[in-house]
Write an enzyme that holds these catalytic residues in place. Structure first.
Site, PDB file in Angstrom:
ATOM      1  CE  LYS A 156      -4.498   0.764   0.352  1.00  0.00           C
ATOM      2  NZ  LYS A 156      -5.544  -0.214   0.036  1.00  0.00           N
TER       3      LYS A 156
ATOM      4  CE1 TYR B 117     -25.506   7.329  -3.052  1.00  0.00           C
ATOM      5  CE2 TYR B 117     -24.933   9.273  -4.313  1.00  0.00           C
ATOM      6  CZ  TYR B 117     -25.717   8.160  -4.131  1.00  0.00           C
ATOM      7  OH  TYR B 117     -26.714   7.869  -5.033  1.00  0.00           O
ATOM      8  N   GLY B 118     -19.252   7.737  -2.329  1.00  0.00           N
ATOM      9  CA  GLY B 118     -18.214   7.950  -3.329  1.00  0.00           C
ATOM     10  C   GLY B 118     -18.122   6.769  -4.275  1.00  0.00           C
TER      11      GLY B 118
HETATM   12  N1  GLU Z   1      -7.387   0.157  -3.137  1.00  0.00           N
HETATM   13  C1  GLU Z   1      -8.141  -1.037  -3.393  1.00  0.00           C
HETATM   14  C2  GLU Z   1      -8.143  -1.930  -2.182  1.00  0.00           C
HETATM   15  O1  GLU Z   1      -7.926  -1.479  -1.069  1.00  0.00           O
HETATM   16  C3  GLU Z   1      -7.711  -1.728  -4.673  1.00  0.00           C
HETATM   17  C4  GLU Z   1      -6.308  -2.211  -4.703  1.00  0.00           C
HETATM   18  C5  GLU Z   1      -5.847  -2.696  -6.074  1.00  0.00           C
HETATM   19  O2  GLU Z   1      -6.642  -2.733  -6.994  1.00  0.00           O
HETATM   20  O3  GLU Z   1      -4.679  -3.040  -6.162  1.00  0.00           O
HETATM   21  O4  GLU Z   1      -8.427  -3.090  -2.260  1.00  0.00           O
END
Ligand code: GLU
Length: 420
Positions: A102, A222-223
């Site tokens: 992340k 609501y995104g």
């Molecule tokens: N940000 C999204 C999640 O937390 C998608 C991550 C991705 O597609 O790599 O799952």
């Protein structure tokens, strides 16, 4: 308490129930790599601002690191570490060959112009470029990051590699997912998080004989996830009786008129300006405690905590956000008999279609939306069945069962590849 401690508690609980090899638990309790970068960005007024960013690569036993990056003023390293670990677990719950990572930058993107956001994003790419790549680590959208930013990401990465994305360097598009369609995105990616959650909810609803027409749903957020979930659930016959955004919420005793609500959100930037008969404006706290059958959490982490878990009236919670319920709140909800469909299963549709996007980029061959949906449904339904089977076998919550499902797979991979 940092968010990462929540993650460690969740790993600990599942490890105990399944008697996980303690060495595997140790490996899963620390990210493999933590990158911190300082991003000098030229602002429109000519001044220079230095932003702080992170990329945490938690584990790649199952495949390349995968996970989004967010722009938010409250980003911190502990949060990014927690989110990276959840990505490892999430990919494993749905059985896709990816690890977890992340990223994030401490910034309120609403205060930056489009040009400033582009320079920030490109700077971020320059500073993490050595550690990402289509087979190494593949970022994606997350809170406040958009398909357009993913396009900038791929473009900047290709420039650094000296390759043309629309020529011989096509496969480099796979350095990032969630791109716009003309730039190598996958059909269905925008809806994937909400769609995946709806597939799982549908399985659960069928298993307990829940009738959509008699079910009231309140959605926090609501995104991208919550707004689309509202539309999909309404199409399935559910009544959406409340929703919110960062400015507050609205609740109603009958189903909200979603097209009108969406128009209001687009025009006036918030759902709180939505006026209709029977609609009441509420605070975020009141929204969470509203009378309903299903509460969909599609905003940020730490929303249901020891302070309000006791006041939740919903019979079940669907977590489309990451980490919206704390471990302490989880225990209170379990005692009250409130079912939680956990984030690492409920919102895994997003990363699943990101995986499809990687496959399409590598092959330079693109799928139709129906194909994406059929494949996504297969994966989500299978993951639900495995998690449910573990919940029944170990007599534990769905979250514990999802962790058990994931950790067992990761353990097998680590041992098969002799990584320790
Ligand atoms: N940000 C999204 C999640 O937390 C998608 C991550 C991705 O597609 O790599 O799952």
């Amino acid at each position: 308490m940092s968010l990462f401690e929540n993650t460690l508690k969740q790993i600990e609980k599942a490890a105990k129930i399944m008697s996980l090899d303690p060495e595997i638990k140790s490996v899963m309790s620390v990210p493999q790599r933590e990158i911190e970068v300082s991003l000098p960005v030229r602002m429109d007024n000519g001044s220079l601002r230095i932003f702080t960013g992170f990329r945490v690569q938690h584990n790649n036993a199952c495949g390349p690191y995968k996970g989004g990056f967010r722009y938010h003023q409250q980003v911190d390293k502990g949060e990014v570490k927690a989110l990276s670990a959840w990505m490892t677990i999430k990919c494993s719950v749905v059985g896709i060959p990816l690890g977890g990572a992340k990223g994030g930058v401490i910034v309120d993107p609403k205060l930056l112009s489009e040009g400033e956001l582009e320079r920030l994003t490109r700077k971020y790419v320059q500073l993490v470029a050595a550690n990402v790549g289509p087979t190494i680590d593949v970022p994606a959208p997350d809170v406040n990051t958009t398909p357009k930013m993913m396009d900038w990401f791929a473009d900047e990465y290709a420039k650094i590699q000296g390759k043309d994305l629309n020529g011989e360097g096509f496969a480099l598009k796979g350095v990032v997912t969630g791109k716009t369609l003309p730039n190598g995105g996958s059909k269905g990616r925008g809806e994937a998080t909400a769609q995946g959650g709806c597939y799982v909810l549908h399985e659960y609803a069928q298993s307990i004989g829940m009738e959509p027409a008699k079910t009231r749903v309140v959605i926090q957020g609501y995104g991208n996830a919550g707004g689309i979930a509202a539309r999909l659930l309404a199409a399935d016959g559910y009544s959406i009786t409340g929703t919110s955004d960062s400015q507050g919420g609205v609740v109603s005793d009958k189903a909200l008129d979603l097209p009108a609500l969406t128009a209001c959100k687009t025009e006036k930037k918030s759902v709180v300006h939505f006026a209709a008969e029977g609609v009441k404006v509420v605070t975020n706290e009141e929204l969470l405690e509203a009378d309903c059958d299903i509460l969909v959490l599609a905003a940020l982490e730490n929303q249901v905590t020891v302070d309000n878990a006791d006041k939740i009236k919903a019979k079940m919670i669907l977590e489309l956000a990451n980490g919206p319920v704390t471990p302490e709140a989880d225990e209170i909800l379990a005692k009250k008999g409130i079912i939680v469909i956990p984030d690492i299963l409920a919102n895994a549709g997003g990363v699943t279609v990101s995986y499809f996007e990687m496959l399409q980029n590598a092959a330079n061959k693109y799928w139709e939306e129906d194909e994406v949906k059929v494949k996504l449904k297969d994966i989500m339904v299978k993951a639900w069945q495995e998690v449910k089977a573990n919940a029944d076998k170990f007599k534990c919550t769905l979250r514990e069962a999802a962790f058990i499902t994931a950790l067992a797979r990761i353990e097998a991979k680590i041992k098969e590849k002799k990584l320790i």
